[in-house]
Design an enzyme around this catalytic site. Sequence first.
Site, PDB file in Angstrom:
ATOM      1  N   GLY A   8      38.894  42.547  52.594  1.00  0.00           N
ATOM      2  CA  GLY A   8      39.017  41.892  50.706  1.00  0.00           C
ATOM      3  C   GLY A   8      39.408  39.705  51.265  1.00  0.00           C
ATOM      4  O   GLY A   8      39.620  39.420  50.606  1.00  0.00           O
ATOM      5  N   GLY A  11      38.123  36.861  48.534  1.00  0.00           N
ATOM      6  CA  GLY A  11      38.748  36.097  47.323  1.00  0.00           C
ATOM      7  C   GLY A  11      39.630  35.160  47.521  1.00  0.00           C
ATOM      8  O   GLY A  11      39.614  34.534  48.294  1.00  0.00           O
ATOM      9  N   GLN A  12      40.409  35.122  46.957  1.00  0.00           N
ATOM     10  CA  GLN A  12      41.372  33.843  46.549  1.00  0.00           C
ATOM     11  C   GLN A  12      41.804  32.923  48.320  1.00  0.00           C
ATOM     12  O   GLN A  12      41.302  32.120  48.663  1.00  0.00           O
ATOM     13  CB  GLN A  12      42.353  33.570  45.503  1.00  0.00           C
ATOM     14  CG  GLN A  12      42.379  31.794  45.687  1.00  0.00           C
ATOM     15  CD  GLN A  12      43.692  32.047  44.721  1.00  0.00           C
ATOM     16  OE1 GLN A  12      44.700  32.586  44.502  1.00  0.00           O
ATOM     17  NE2 GLN A  12      44.291  30.390  44.301  1.00  0.00           N
ATOM     18  N   ASP A  34      34.738  43.321  52.663  1.00  0.00           N
ATOM     19  CA  ASP A  34      35.182  43.668  51.448  1.00  0.00           C
ATOM     20  C   ASP A  34      34.738  44.217  50.319  1.00  0.00           C
ATOM     21  O   ASP A  34      33.529  44.767  51.188  1.00  0.00           O
ATOM     22  CB  ASP A  34      35.095  41.580  50.583  1.00  0.00           C
ATOM     23  CG  ASP A  34      36.190  41.539  48.922  1.00  0.00           C
ATOM     24  OD1 ASP A  34      35.932  42.319  48.528  1.00  0.00           O
ATOM     25  OD2 ASP A  34      37.303  40.950  49.402  1.00  0.00           O
ATOM     26  N   ILE A  35      35.174  44.305  49.467  1.00  0.00           N
ATOM     27  CA  ILE A  35      34.318  45.647  48.395  1.00  0.00           C
ATOM     28  C   ILE A  35      33.521  44.583  47.656  1.00  0.00           C
ATOM     29  O   ILE A  35      32.292  45.421  47.250  1.00  0.00           O
ATOM     30  CB  ILE A  35      35.589  46.129  47.750  1.00  0.00           C
ATOM     31  CG1 ILE A  35      34.691  47.804  46.889  1.00  0.00           C
ATOM     32  CG2 ILE A  35      35.582  45.295  46.551  1.00  0.00           C
ATOM     33  CD1 ILE A  35      35.284  48.960  45.848  1.00  0.00           C
ATOM     34  N   ASP A  52      34.503  49.742  50.761  1.00  0.00           N
ATOM     35  CA  ASP A  52      36.510  49.612  50.238  1.00  0.00           C
ATOM     36  C   ASP A  52      36.793  50.139  51.302  1.00  0.00           C
ATOM     37  O   ASP A  52      37.085  51.427  52.043  1.00  0.00           O
ATOM     38  CB  ASP A  52      35.408  51.194  49.510  1.00  0.00           C
ATOM     39  CG  ASP A  52      36.528  50.852  48.487  1.00  0.00           C
ATOM     40  OD1 ASP A  52      37.825  50.990  48.426  1.00  0.00           O
ATOM     41  OD2 ASP A  52      35.874  52.330  47.366  1.00  0.00           O
ATOM     42  N   TYR A 142      52.466  45.827  39.476  1.00  0.00           N
ATOM     43  CA  TYR A 142      51.459  45.067  41.084  1.00  0.00           C
ATOM     44  C   TYR A 142      53.268  45.174  41.399  1.00  0.00           C
ATOM     45  O   TYR A 142      53.374  44.920  43.072  1.00  0.00           O
ATOM     46  CB  TYR A 142      51.289  43.604  40.487  1.00  0.00           C
ATOM     47  CG  TYR A 142      50.756  43.007  41.342  1.00  0.00           C
ATOM     48  CD1 TYR A 142      49.987  43.249  42.289  1.00  0.00           C
ATOM     49  CD2 TYR A 142      51.759  41.395  41.383  1.00  0.00           C
ATOM     50  CE1 TYR A 142      50.182  41.957  43.630  1.00  0.00           C
ATOM     51  CE2 TYR A 142      51.981  40.207  42.321  1.00  0.00           C
ATOM     52  CZ  TYR A 142      50.379  40.316  43.444  1.00  0.00           C
ATOM     53  OH  TYR A 142      49.858  39.604  44.314  1.00  0.00           O
TER      54      TYR A 142
HETATM   55  P1  NAD Z   1      41.872  38.181  45.147  1.00  0.00           P
HETATM   56  O1  NAD Z   1      41.828  39.231  44.199  1.00  0.00           O
HETATM   57  O2  NAD Z   1      41.270  36.378  44.352  1.00  0.00           O
HETATM   58  O3  NAD Z   1      40.797  38.907  46.604  1.00  0.00           O
HETATM   59  C1  NAD Z   1      41.380  40.464  46.612  1.00  0.00           C
HETATM   60  C2  NAD Z   1      40.299  40.156  47.193  1.00  0.00           C
HETATM   61  O4  NAD Z   1      40.183  42.132  46.856  1.00  0.00           O
HETATM   62  C3  NAD Z   1      39.052  40.603  45.630  1.00  0.00           C
HETATM   63  O5  NAD Z   1      37.529  39.973  46.365  1.00  0.00           O
HETATM   64  C4  NAD Z   1      38.181  41.713  45.865  1.00  0.00           C
HETATM   65  O6  NAD Z   1      37.010  42.229  45.829  1.00  0.00           O
HETATM   66  C5  NAD Z   1      39.033  42.652  46.998  1.00  0.00           C
HETATM   67  N1  NAD Z   1      39.016  44.379  47.110  1.00  0.00           N
HETATM   68  C6  NAD Z   1      39.620  44.044  45.947  1.00  0.00           C
HETATM   69  N2  NAD Z   1      39.524  45.609  45.767  1.00  0.00           N
HETATM   70  C7  NAD Z   1      39.195  46.176  47.376  1.00  0.00           C
HETATM   71  C8  NAD Z   1      38.390  47.380  47.661  1.00  0.00           C
HETATM   72  N3  NAD Z   1      38.919  48.730  47.202  1.00  0.00           N
HETATM   73  N4  NAD Z   1      38.064  47.273  49.191  1.00  0.00           N
HETATM   74  C9  NAD Z   1      37.735  46.025  49.399  1.00  0.00           C
HETATM   75  N5  NAD Z   1      37.978  44.914  49.026  1.00  0.00           N
HETATM   76  C10 NAD Z   1      39.027  45.151  47.945  1.00  0.00           C
HETATM   77  O7  NAD Z   1      43.149  38.465  45.473  1.00  0.00           O
HETATM   78  P2  NAD Z   1      43.561  37.378  46.644  1.00  0.00           P
HETATM   79  O8  NAD Z   1      44.619  36.067  45.815  1.00  0.00           O
HETATM   80  O9  NAD Z   1      43.215  36.193  47.623  1.00  0.00           O
HETATM   81  O10 NAD Z   1      45.432  38.173  47.551  1.00  0.00           O
HETATM   82  C11 NAD Z   1      45.300  38.118  48.690  1.00  0.00           C
HETATM   83  C12 NAD Z   1      46.783  39.194  49.074  1.00  0.00           C
HETATM   84  O11 NAD Z   1      47.875  38.101  48.120  1.00  0.00           O
HETATM   85  C13 NAD Z   1      46.794  40.323  47.460  1.00  0.00           C
HETATM   86  O12 NAD Z   1      47.759  41.610  48.497  1.00  0.00           O
HETATM   87  C14 NAD Z   1      47.655  39.667  46.162  1.00  0.00           C
HETATM   88  O13 NAD Z   1      48.504  40.422  45.994  1.00  0.00           O
HETATM   89  C15 NAD Z   1      48.768  38.665  47.743  1.00  0.00           C
HETATM   90  N6  NAD Z   1      48.712  37.726  47.342  1.00  0.00           N
HETATM   91  C16 NAD Z   1      48.275  36.851  46.126  1.00  0.00           C
HETATM   92  C17 NAD Z   1      48.978  36.203  45.738  1.00  0.00           C
HETATM   93  C18 NAD Z   1      48.378  34.478  44.701  1.00  0.00           C
HETATM   94  O14 NAD Z   1      49.008  33.727  44.074  1.00  0.00           O
HETATM   95  N7  NAD Z   1      46.705  34.387  45.339  1.00  0.00           N
HETATM   96  C19 NAD Z   1      50.151  35.667  45.762  1.00  0.00           C
HETATM   97  C20 NAD Z   1      51.542  36.979  45.988  1.00  0.00           C
HETATM   98  C21 NAD Z   1      50.704  37.431  47.409  1.00  0.00           C
HETATM   99  N1  SER Z   2      49.594  34.826  42.208  1.00  0.00           N
HETATM  100  C1  SER Z   2      50.083  36.538  41.974  1.00  0.00           C
HETATM  101  C2  SER Z   2      50.013  36.969  40.727  1.00  0.00           C
HETATM  102  O1  SER Z   2      50.624  35.982  39.390  1.00  0.00           O
HETATM  103  C3  SER Z   2      51.418  37.069  42.514  1.00  0.00           C
HETATM  104  O2  SER Z   2      51.623  37.792  43.184  1.00  0.00           O
HETATM  105  O3  SER Z   2      49.798  38.167  40.680  1.00  0.00           O
END
Ligand code: NAD
Ligand code: SER
Length: 316
Positions: A8, A11-12, A34-35, A52, A142
Amino acid sequence: MEKLLVIGCAGQIGSELTIELRNLYGNENVIATDIKQAPDDIVESGPFEILDVLDEKKLGETVDRYKITQIYHLAAILSGNAEKNPVKSWEINMQSLLNVMELAKEKKLSKIFWPSSIAVFGPSTPRVDTPQYTVMEPNTVYGISKLAGERWLEYYFNKYGIDGRGLRYPGLISYKTEAGGGTTDYAVEIFYEAVKNSSYECFLDANTYLPMMFMEDAVKATIDIMEADAEKINIRSSYNVAGISFSPKEIAAEIKKLMPEFSISYKPDFRQAIADSWPQSIDDSHARKDWGLRNTYDLKRMTKVMLEEVSKKLKG
Ligand code: NAD
Ligand code: SER
């Protein structure tokens, strides 16, 4: 020599954490996957592969091929998007974690990082200074998947000795990669709209308080918990962590101080109910005491950096 696999990475969080991990462990020792296609700096600075995480066989082959010792598993469907396709989101969030934990057991990996979320809490949880241990009855797909994931993390530690570490991230705010479909995304979108249009229509009510953290602090917390001695990690589900708490009205007022022409309006959608079921602020004293969590950004400092960086990005 540790060899890290980031799942992943596009992602962010992954887009920033991967680069920090490469600075720390060496570019060739951090395998980004990443996917979807990752940002150029990740593809150009070290190994990147399309993967994936639900493809167990390819995941295992990748771990073998690169002699991986640690996994940072960041792939998930976030709160807002998960409500649009609950069963599929449950499968991605849950099965991916089980694939990673089974692999950790089979290949005797040294450490796993997996992020939980404030979404593990629900409407019956005390909302102010939410404690580490409290009532947890999440009512989003979620949140249910994150709470189950925490239980699995602890289970694999107790039963098989897998050194999994987790953080209950609050809403994360950053400028490199846009937010991925969560309820806290408004606090990222607001900066883009401020710079583009000097106005923002917020999908949450003016007085909706949520816990948040600037990405630099979140990346530091992630690396700090992963680098801490194992005996300091007393909580094997996931730690409460938080930086700041504010409402849309307060962040808008802070933006207005630097950009007097900025205006905000409110049109709550389905994400309001999700936000109303989550904490307003978090007690993260366990993380501070056990392994030294420390935040450096308050609302004022974060607003200044976000406006400057988003302006630079949008103006090329
Ligand atoms: P995001 O959605 O920006 O990034 C997730 C990444 O995972 C994406 O690039 C997506 O392409 C990839 N992905 C999705 N399905 C996939 C698969 N089957 N195989 C491989 N890659 C795959 O999310 P994020 O904000 O970077 O969050 C990362 C983690 O942190 C997650 O577990 C999320 O629940 C957790 N989290 C994030 C936040 C937040 O505010 N950003 C807050 C709490 C928890
Ligand atoms: N930033 C995340 C969401 O809003 C919290 O896990 O889903």
